[in-house]
Design an enzyme around this catalytic site. Structure first.
Site, PDB file in Angstrom:
ATOM      1  N   GLY A  51       0.840  -1.198   0.000  1.00 58.58           N
ATOM      2  CA  GLY A  51       0.000   0.000   0.000  1.00 58.58           C
ATOM      3  C   GLY A  51       0.867   1.237   0.000  1.00 58.58           C
ATOM      4  O   GLY A  51       2.073   1.163   0.272  1.00 58.58           O
ATOM      5  N   CYS A  78       5.349  -6.069   1.399  1.00 57.17           N
ATOM      6  CA  CYS A  78       5.704  -4.647   1.454  1.00 57.17           C
ATOM      7  C   CYS A  78       5.004  -3.967   2.646  1.00 57.17           C
ATOM      8  O   CYS A  78       5.266  -4.323   3.779  1.00 57.17           O
ATOM      9  CB  CYS A  78       5.369  -3.984   0.120  1.00 57.17           C
ATOM     10  N   TYR A  79       4.071  -3.033   2.401  1.00 60.30           N
ATOM     11  CA  TYR A  79       3.379  -2.398   3.534  1.00 60.30           C
ATOM     12  C   TYR A  79       2.726  -3.447   4.436  1.00 60.30           C
ATOM     13  O   TYR A  79       2.668  -3.278   5.654  1.00 60.30           O
ATOM     14  CB  TYR A  79       2.316  -1.421   3.017  1.00 60.30           C
ATOM     15  N   HIS A 165       7.764  -7.510  -4.259  1.00 59.11           N
ATOM     16  CA  HIS A 165       6.450  -7.918  -4.773  1.00 59.11           C
ATOM     17  C   HIS A 165       6.523  -9.252  -5.534  1.00 59.11           C
ATOM     18  O   HIS A 165       6.933  -9.267  -6.696  1.00 59.11           O
ATOM     19  CB  HIS A 165       5.885  -6.819  -5.681  1.00 59.11           C
ATOM     20  N   GLU A 167       4.057 -10.859  -6.642  1.00 57.63           N
ATOM     21  CA  GLU A 167       2.921 -11.000  -7.563  1.00 57.63           C
ATOM     22  C   GLU A 167       3.198 -10.437  -8.952  1.00 57.63           C
ATOM     23  O   GLU A 167       2.444 -10.694  -9.878  1.00 57.63           O
ATOM     24  CB  GLU A 167       1.672 -10.332  -6.954  1.00 57.63           C
ATOM     25  N   SER A 219     -27.038  -6.738 -23.231  1.00 58.49           N
ATOM     26  CA  SER A 219     -26.501  -5.836 -24.252  1.00 58.49           C
ATOM     27  C   SER A 219     -25.866  -6.600 -25.405  1.00 58.49           C
ATOM     28  O   SER A 219     -25.599  -6.038 -26.456  1.00 58.49           O
ATOM     29  CB  SER A 219     -25.453  -4.922 -23.624  1.00 58.49           C
ATOM     30  N   GLY A 220     -25.572  -7.870 -25.177  1.00 49.97           N
ATOM     31  CA  GLY A 220     -24.855  -8.627 -26.203  1.00 49.97           C
ATOM     32  C   GLY A 220     -23.359  -8.641 -25.925  1.00 49.97           C
ATOM     33  O   GLY A 220     -22.600  -9.311 -26.613  1.00 49.97           O
ATOM     34  N   GLY A 221     -22.921  -7.900 -24.901  1.00 48.17           N
ATOM     35  CA  GLY A 221     -21.516  -7.935 -24.493  1.00 48.17           C
ATOM     36  C   GLY A 221     -21.258  -9.168 -23.627  1.00 48.17           C
ATOM     37  O   GLY A 221     -22.207  -9.881 -23.268  1.00 48.17           O
ATOM     38  N   ASP A 223     -20.212  -9.581 -20.405  1.00 47.15           N
ATOM     39  CA  ASP A 223     -20.666  -9.648 -19.015  1.00 47.15           C
ATOM     40  C   ASP A 223     -22.165  -9.914 -18.894  1.00 47.15           C
ATOM     41  O   ASP A 223     -22.586 -10.792 -18.139  1.00 47.15           O
ATOM     42  CB  ASP A 223     -20.316  -8.357 -18.265  1.00 47.15           C
ATOM     43  N   SER A 224     -22.964  -9.162 -19.660  1.00 48.73           N
ATOM     44  CA  SER A 224     -24.409  -9.373 -19.516  1.00 48.73           C
ATOM     45  C   SER A 224     -24.822 -10.707 -20.138  1.00 48.73           C
ATOM     46  O   SER A 224     -25.742 -11.360 -19.659  1.00 48.73           O
ATOM     47  CB  SER A 224     -25.195  -8.207 -20.105  1.00 48.73           C
ATOM     48  N   LYS A 365     -12.459 -10.466 -15.194  1.00 48.95           N
ATOM     49  CA  LYS A 365     -12.889 -10.583 -16.591  1.00 48.95           C
ATOM     50  C   LYS A 365     -12.473 -11.917 -17.224  1.00 48.95           C
ATOM     51  O   LYS A 365     -13.266 -12.567 -17.893  1.00 48.95           O
ATOM     52  CB  LYS A 365     -12.301  -9.424 -17.398  1.00 48.95           C
TER      53      LYS A 365
END
Ligand code: XMP
Length: 509
Positions: A51, A78-79, A165, A167, A219-221, A223-224, A365
C-alpha cells in the site's frame, strides 16, 4: 479460501489473480474488516497487501492485531509486512535510500516461502520504508544489497513477510513463492474451478430468488451475456432479459442476439425498438459528454418502460465484476476509479423497487470468459472486443444521423472482417472504424469526388487504462483502405490513427 487485506496497493488485484490461477479461491477485503467477519470467512491463509502509506504515519491503515491470534498463516507483502512487524512489536523506519526496480535477492532459508528456489534470484522492489527491528520469533530469510530484511519469517507461527512484490512478473520466482505459501504453508487445495463456481452459484441464485422473477438488461456484451446464461441455468423461465435496440449498434448485432439467446438458448428476451427515441434525442448534438448523458437517460427510460410491464419482478440482474466492487469501495480511490467514471452509461432504475442480483461480482474478466465458455457461449462472443455503451454514437464524430451511421457500419464490417481473417481479432484490445465530420477531395474514375473520411483505430492493451496503437502491417492497412473506399459509397479517404493512450484515448469521443 485465502483472505487478502487491501492496503491500497496498485498490485492487489494481481495478487488475487495469482491465487485464483492456482485454483484457490480468494477474496479481497478492506482493512476495516471485523474479526467476526474474518472468522466467518474461515480463511486458510491471509495475505496483507502492499500500500502507499507508511506504517509510522498517523492514520495509516491497520488491521485488527487479533488477526495474528487466529492461528492462520499470514503473508505480508511490502506495507503488509510493515504492518505485521509493527503490530507484533518490531520497528519500521524510513529507508535512507528508496529502492525501486530490480534487485538481486539472496535467500538463506529453503524451507518456507523459498522452498525450491535458488539462493540467488531477482525481485521487484518498490518501497521507501524498511524494517529496522524484527519482532520476537522472526528471523531474516533474504536480503538485497540495500535491504537487510528483504524477507522474514516466524515459521513456528507461520508468519512470513516480503519487502518485494512476488505477484509481479518482474520477480521471476514470485509465482513459486506464492505457491509455497498457498500449498506448503497454508495447505490449500485446488478446489476453485469454474465447474465448482457454477454449481455453487446456481445453488445460491435458486435459494435467493426462490419462486420470484428476475429481469436483466442484455446488451450482447460478454458480461451481460454470461450473467444471462448463468441466471437462466439456475432459474430458467423466471428470468426475462430486456434488449434495448438503441439504433447505435453495429451491423446485425440485434438479430445475432435474437438468434443466440432466444432461438438457441431459449432465454426469454424482450426486444425493445427504441431507435427513434435515441436518434431524436441525439439530433444536432456534437458534444461527446452530452451524447453520453442523452444516451444514458434514454436507455433508462426505455428499460424502465419495458421492465415496468413485469409487475411481478422482484430482482434486477447485473453483470457487475469484481474489479468494480473493489474499486468502488477502495478507501484509496485508485486511478482507475476516476478515469472510468464517465463510462458507466445509465445505472440502476432507481424508481423500481428491485433487489440487485449480481452473480459475477466475485469474478475477474478472464474468469468470466472461462465461465462463458463453460456455459456454452460461442467463442466469438466470449472473446468479443469491448464495445462502449454509447455505441456508434461516439464513433460518428460530431452529430449523429441515420446516413452517417449507415456509412460507418459498412466500413466497420469490412475492417472487422479483415482483422478476423488475419487472425488479429483476439490480439487487439479493440479495432474499429470512426467516421470524421470532414469531407476531402478525391478522384474516382475520371470524376472529382468530395466525400467522407474514415479513420481506423486499432490498439493493444491489457486493461484499457493505457493502450498502444497497433503496428499493423502496411500492406494489410492498404488492403483495408482499398476495400473501404471501393465498397463503401460516400468514403474516399482512409487514415490510420497512430496515437497511444495516454495522451490520447481509445475512443475518439
Ligand atoms: P477511452 O476512450 O476512455 O476508453 O480510452 C477506455 C475503454 O472504455 C470504453 N468506453 C466506454 N464504455 N461507455 C462504455 O460503456 C462509455 O461511455 C465509454 N467510453 C469509452 C472504450 O471503448 C475503451 O474500451
Amino acid at each position: 479460501m485465502i483472505l487478502i487485506i487491501d492496503f491500497g496497493s496498485q498490485y492487489n488485484q494481481l495478487i488475487a489473480r495469482r491465487v485464483r490461477e492456482q485454483h484457490v479461491y480468494c477474496q479481497i477485503e478492506p482493512p476495516q474488516i471485523s474479526l467476526a467477519e474474518m472468522r466467518a470467512l474461515a480463511p486458510e491463509g491471509i495475505i496483507l497487501s502492499g500500500g502507499p502509506a507508511s506504517i509510522y504515519e498517523k492514520g495509516s491503515p491497520r488491521v485488527d492485531p487479533a488477526i495474528f491470534d487466529l492461528g492462520v498463516p499470514v503473508l505480508g507483502i511490502c506495507y503488509g509486512m510493515h504492518s505485521m512487524v509493527n503490530a507484533l512489536g518490531g520497528k519500521v523506519k524510513r529507508a535512507e535510500k528508496r529502492e525501486y526496480g530490480f534487485a538481486g535477492l539472496r535467500t538463506r532459508d529453503a524451507t518456507g516461502i523459498f522452498h525450491g528456489i535458488e539462493e540467488e534470484t531477482k525481485c521487484w522492489m518498490s518501497h521507501g520504508d524498511m524494517v529496522e527491528r524484527l519482532p520476537k520469533g522472526f528471523r531474516v530469510t533474504a536480503s538485497t544489497a540495500n535491504t537487510r530484511v528483504a524477507a522474514t519469517a516466524n515459521p513456528r507461527k507461520r508468519f512470513y513477510g516480503l519487502q518485494f512484490h512476488p505477484e509481479v512478473v518482474h520477480t521471476p520466482k514470485g509465482k513459486r513463492m506464492l505457491n509455497n505459501f498457498l500449498f506448503r504453508i497454508c495447505g490449500g487445495k485446488k478446489t476453485w474451478t469454474m465447474k465448482s463456481f457454477i454449481r455453487e452459484s446456481v445453488r445460491d441464485i435458486r435459494s435467493t430468488v426462490d419462486d420470484k422473477k428476475v429481469i436483466l438488461g442484455l446488451s450482447g456484451g460478454v458480461d451481460s451475456s454470461v450473467t444471462a446464461l448463468l441466471l437462466h441455468r439456475a432459474i430458467g423461465n423466471q428470468l426475462t432479459c430486456i434488449f434495448v435496440d438503441n439504433g447505435l449498434l453495429r451491423q446485425d448485432e440485434a438479430p445475432q442476439v435474437k438468434r443466440l439467446f432466444k432461438k438457441h438458448f431459449k432465454v426469454n428476451v424482450r426486444f425493445v425498438n427504441a431507435r427513434r427515441q435515441f436518434l431524436e434525442g441525439l439530433k444536432g448534438v456534437v458534444d461527446p459528454e452530452k451524447k453520453r448523458k442523452i444516451i444514458g437517460r434514454t436507455f433508462i427510460e426505455a428499460f424502465e418502460k419495458e421492465a415496468g410491464k413485469f409487475k411481478e419482478a422482484a430482482f434486477l440482474g447485473q453483470g457487475t465484476l469484481y474489479p468494480d466492487i473493489i474499486e468502488s469501495r477502495s478507501a484509496f480511490g485508485g486511478p482507475s476509479a476516476v478515469i472510468k467514471s464517465h463510462h458507466n452509461v445509465g445505472g440502476l432504475p432507481k424508481k423500481m423497487k428491485l433487489k440487485l442480483i449480481e452473480p459475477l461480482k466475485h469474478l475477474f474478466k478472464d474468469e468470466v470468459r472461462i465461465l462463458g465458455k463453460e456455459l456454452g457461449l460461442p467463442e466469438d462472443l466470449v472473446w468479443r472486443q469491448p464495445f462502449p455503451g454509447p455505441g456508434l454514437a461516439i464513433r460518428v464524430i460530431s452529430d449523429v444521423t441515420q446516413a452517417r451511421l449507415a456509412i460507418l457500419r459498412k466500413a466497420d464490417v469490412i475492417l472487422l472482417e479483415e482483422i478476423r481473417a488475419k487472425g488479429l481479432y483476439r490480439k487487439l484490445w479493440q479495432s474499429f472504424a470512426v467516421l470524421l465530420p470532414l469531407k476531402s477531395v478525391g478522384i474516382m474514375g475520371d470524376q472529382r469526388t468530395y466525400e467522407h473520411i474514415v479513420a481506423i483505430r486499432a490498439v493493444t492493451s491489457t486493461d484499457a487504462m493505457t493502450a498502444d496503437w497497433a503496428r499493423l502491417p502496411h500492406a494489410f492497412l492498404g488492403r483495408i483502405s482499398n476495400r473501404i473506399i471501393n465498397e463503401v459509397r460516400g468514403v474516399n479517404r482512409v487514415v490510420y490513427d497512430i496515437s497511444s493512450k495516454p495522451p490520447s484515448t481509445i475512443e475518439w469521443e
